[in-house]
Design a protein around this motif. Structure first.
Motif, PDB file in Angstrom:
ATOM      1  N   THR A 136       0.841  -1.194   0.000  1.00 40.85           N
ATOM      2  CA  THR A 136       0.000   0.000   0.000  1.00 40.85           C
ATOM      3  C   THR A 136       0.874   1.242   0.000  1.00 40.85           C
ATOM      4  O   THR A 136       1.545   1.491   0.991  1.00 40.85           O
ATOM      5  N   PRO A 137       0.898   1.978  -1.124  1.00 37.73           N
ATOM      6  CA  PRO A 137       0.236   1.678  -2.385  1.00 37.73           C
ATOM      7  C   PRO A 137       0.956   0.542  -3.120  1.00 37.73           C
ATOM      8  O   PRO A 137       2.112   0.247  -2.837  1.00 37.73           O
ATOM      9  N   ALA A 138       0.252  -0.064  -4.065  1.00 44.15           N
ATOM     10  CA  ALA A 138       0.863  -1.127  -4.870  1.00 44.15           C
ATOM     11  C   ALA A 138       2.070  -0.551  -5.604  1.00 44.15           C
ATOM     12  O   ALA A 138       2.032   0.575  -6.103  1.00 44.15           O
ATOM     13  N   LEU A 139       3.154  -1.333  -5.648  1.00 46.45           N
ATOM     14  CA  LEU A 139       4.408  -0.844  -6.221  1.00 46.45           C
ATOM     15  C   LEU A 139       4.448  -0.955  -7.747  1.00 46.45           C
ATOM     16  O   LEU A 139       4.169  -2.017  -8.313  1.00 46.45           O
ATOM     17  N   THR A 140       4.802   0.148  -8.381  1.00 50.51           N
ATOM     18  CA  THR A 140       5.118   0.140  -9.803  1.00 50.51           C
ATOM     19  C   THR A 140       6.378  -0.700  -9.961  1.00 50.51           C
ATOM     20  O   THR A 140       7.287  -0.625  -9.141  1.00 50.51           O
ATOM     21  N   THR A 141       6.433  -1.501 -11.025  1.00 51.32           N
ATOM     22  CA  THR A 141       7.578  -2.398 -11.193  1.00 51.32           C
ATOM     23  C   THR A 141       8.110  -2.384 -12.621  1.00 51.32           C
ATOM     24  O   THR A 141       7.448  -1.911 -13.541  1.00 51.32           O
ATOM     25  N   MET A 142       9.288  -2.937 -12.752  1.00 44.46           N
ATOM     26  CA  MET A 142       9.848  -3.292 -14.045  1.00 44.46           C
ATOM     27  C   MET A 142       9.823  -4.818 -14.048  1.00 44.46           C
ATOM     28  O   MET A 142      10.481  -5.451 -13.225  1.00 44.46           O
ATOM     29  N   GLY A 143       9.026  -5.402 -14.894  1.00 44.26           N
ATOM     30  CA  GLY A 143       8.875  -6.853 -14.886  1.00 44.26           C
ATOM     31  C   GLY A 143       9.031  -7.445 -16.269  1.00 44.26           C
ATOM     32  O   GLY A 143       8.967  -6.755 -17.276  1.00 44.26           O
ATOM     33  N   VAL A 144       9.258  -8.745 -16.282  1.00 48.24           N
ATOM     34  CA  VAL A 144       9.338  -9.481 -17.542  1.00 48.24           C
ATOM     35  C   VAL A 144       8.198 -10.492 -17.580  1.00 48.24           C
ATOM     36  O   VAL A 144       7.632 -10.859 -16.554  1.00 48.24           O
ATOM     37  N   ASP A 145       7.872 -10.938 -18.755  1.00 52.05           N
ATOM     38  CA  ASP A 145       6.835 -11.948 -18.940  1.00 52.05           C
ATOM     39  C   ASP A 145       7.382 -13.278 -18.437  1.00 52.05           C
ATOM     40  O   ASP A 145       8.111 -13.975 -19.148  1.00 52.05           O
ATOM     41  N   ALA A 146       7.069 -13.625 -17.183  1.00 55.46           N
ATOM     42  CA  ALA A 146       7.615 -14.831 -16.561  1.00 55.46           C
ATOM     43  C   ALA A 146       7.159 -16.092 -17.281  1.00 55.46           C
ATOM     44  O   ALA A 146       7.919 -17.060 -17.387  1.00 55.46           O
ATOM     45  N   HIS A 147       5.944 -16.107 -17.798  1.00 51.34           N
ATOM     46  CA  HIS A 147       5.452 -17.281 -18.531  1.00 51.34           C
ATOM     47  C   HIS A 147       6.289 -17.505 -19.789  1.00 51.34           C
ATOM     48  O   HIS A 147       6.724 -18.629 -20.067  1.00 51.34           O
ATOM     49  N   ARG A 148       6.513 -16.428 -20.540  1.00 51.83           N
ATOM     50  CA  ARG A 148       7.319 -16.546 -21.768  1.00 51.83           C
ATOM     51  C   ARG A 148       8.750 -16.960 -21.438  1.00 51.83           C
ATOM     52  O   ARG A 148       9.342 -17.787 -22.128  1.00 51.83           O
ATOM     53  N   TYR A 149       9.304 -16.384 -20.373  1.00 55.68           N
ATOM     54  CA  TYR A 149      10.663 -16.733 -19.963  1.00 55.68           C
ATOM     55  C   TYR A 149      10.732 -18.212 -19.577  1.00 55.68           C
ATOM     56  O   TYR A 149      11.625 -18.937 -19.997  1.00 55.68           O
ATOM     57  N   GLY A 150       9.777 -18.682 -18.786  1.00 61.56           N
ATOM     58  CA  GLY A 150       9.746 -20.091 -18.386  1.00 61.56           C
ATOM     59  C   GLY A 150       9.602 -21.020 -19.575  1.00 61.56           C
ATOM     60  O   GLY A 150      10.227 -22.088 -19.638  1.00 61.56           O
ATOM     61  N   PHE A 151       8.776 -20.639 -20.543  1.00 61.65           N
ATOM     62  CA  PHE A 151       8.603 -21.437 -21.751  1.00 61.65           C
ATOM     63  C   PHE A 151       9.916 -21.542 -22.516  1.00 61.65           C
ATOM     64  O   PHE A 151      10.293 -22.620 -22.986  1.00 61.65           O
ATOM     65  N   SER A 152      10.652 -20.429 -22.615  1.00 67.49           N
ATOM     66  CA  SER A 152      11.954 -20.437 -23.293  1.00 67.49           C
ATOM     67  C   SER A 152      12.949 -21.343 -22.584  1.00 67.49           C
ATOM     68  O   SER A 152      13.707 -22.071 -23.222  1.00 67.49           O
ATOM     69  N   VAL A 153      12.960 -21.289 -21.261  1.00 66.63           N
ATOM     70  CA  VAL A 153      13.855 -22.156 -20.490  1.00 66.63           C
ATOM     71  C   VAL A 153      13.506 -23.616 -20.744  1.00 66.63           C
ATOM     72  O   VAL A 153      14.390 -24.449 -20.988  1.00 66.63           O
TER      73      VAL A 153
END
Length: 191
Positions: A136-153
């Motif tokens: 609180t408040p929810a944090l703005t982030t820099m994120g990556v598409d974890a699903h796509r990354y996991g699929f690539s791995v």
């Protein structure tokens, strides 16, 4: 046996930046007096790449070079380093933490010091984890598409098992995920 498969992240020296650093700046690369994005760079390749990308982005946007401080990705380091910055002679109006744990700790410190987030201080976290959304408040982030990354791995692991060569793959590009912890700067954090 050949080399182990890996999924690298692009860095400034190795191709396109892993992140457009302007995306990390809260809404406006020049949002007001005293605004200085401040990464929490811990030692390591990822932290060095993120810091280099931020410095380049600030230069390109005409933003003064940010202050950088180093920690170890822990909650304790986030508390200590954020408190030091906010109690300093020129407190920042924005802090870009190198991970979610440090950002959550920084949000707590800001609250303890009576600094309104995002009114007087914007906070951004790398790593869009479940820690960032219920804050609180929810944090703005820099994120990556974890699903796509996991699929690539998974593909990189299964190709040699199937007797196929491992195709070159890259980590997804980080994107800004705007939430409630960033806003246009209207006053300095220490006032």
């Amino acid at each position: 046996m050949g080399a182990l498969p890996w999924i690298p992240t692009r860095t400034i020296g190795g191709g396109a930046p892993a992140v457009n650093p302007r995306d990390a700046c809260p809404r406006d690369p020049r949002p007001g007096p005293g605004r200085r994005p401040t990464p929490r760079a811990a030692h390591g390749t990822t932290a060095r790449a993120r810091t280099a990308a931020l410095l380049q982005g600030c230069r390109e946007a005409g933003v003064p070079e940010p202050v950088t401080v180093e920690g170890d990705y822990s909650h304790e380091a986030g508390e200590r380093l954020t408190a030091g910055l906010l109690r300093g002679p020129e407190p920042p109006t924005a802090v870009l933490h190198d991970n979610d744990m440090m950002a959550v700790a920084g949000l707590g410190v800001a609250g303890e010091l009576g600094i309104d987030v995002p009114g007087r201080l914007s906070l951004v976290a790398w790593d869009d984890s479940t820690l960032c959304r219920p804050a609180t408040p929810a944090l703005t982030t820099m994120g990556v598409d974890a699903h796509r990354y996991g699929f690539s791995v998974a593909e990189s692991v299964l190709e040699p098992v199937d007797g196929r060569p491992v195709a070159e793959r890259w980590s997804p590009t980080a994107r800004r995920v705007p939430r409630g912890s960033t806003a246009r700067c209207t006053e300095r954090a220490g006032t």
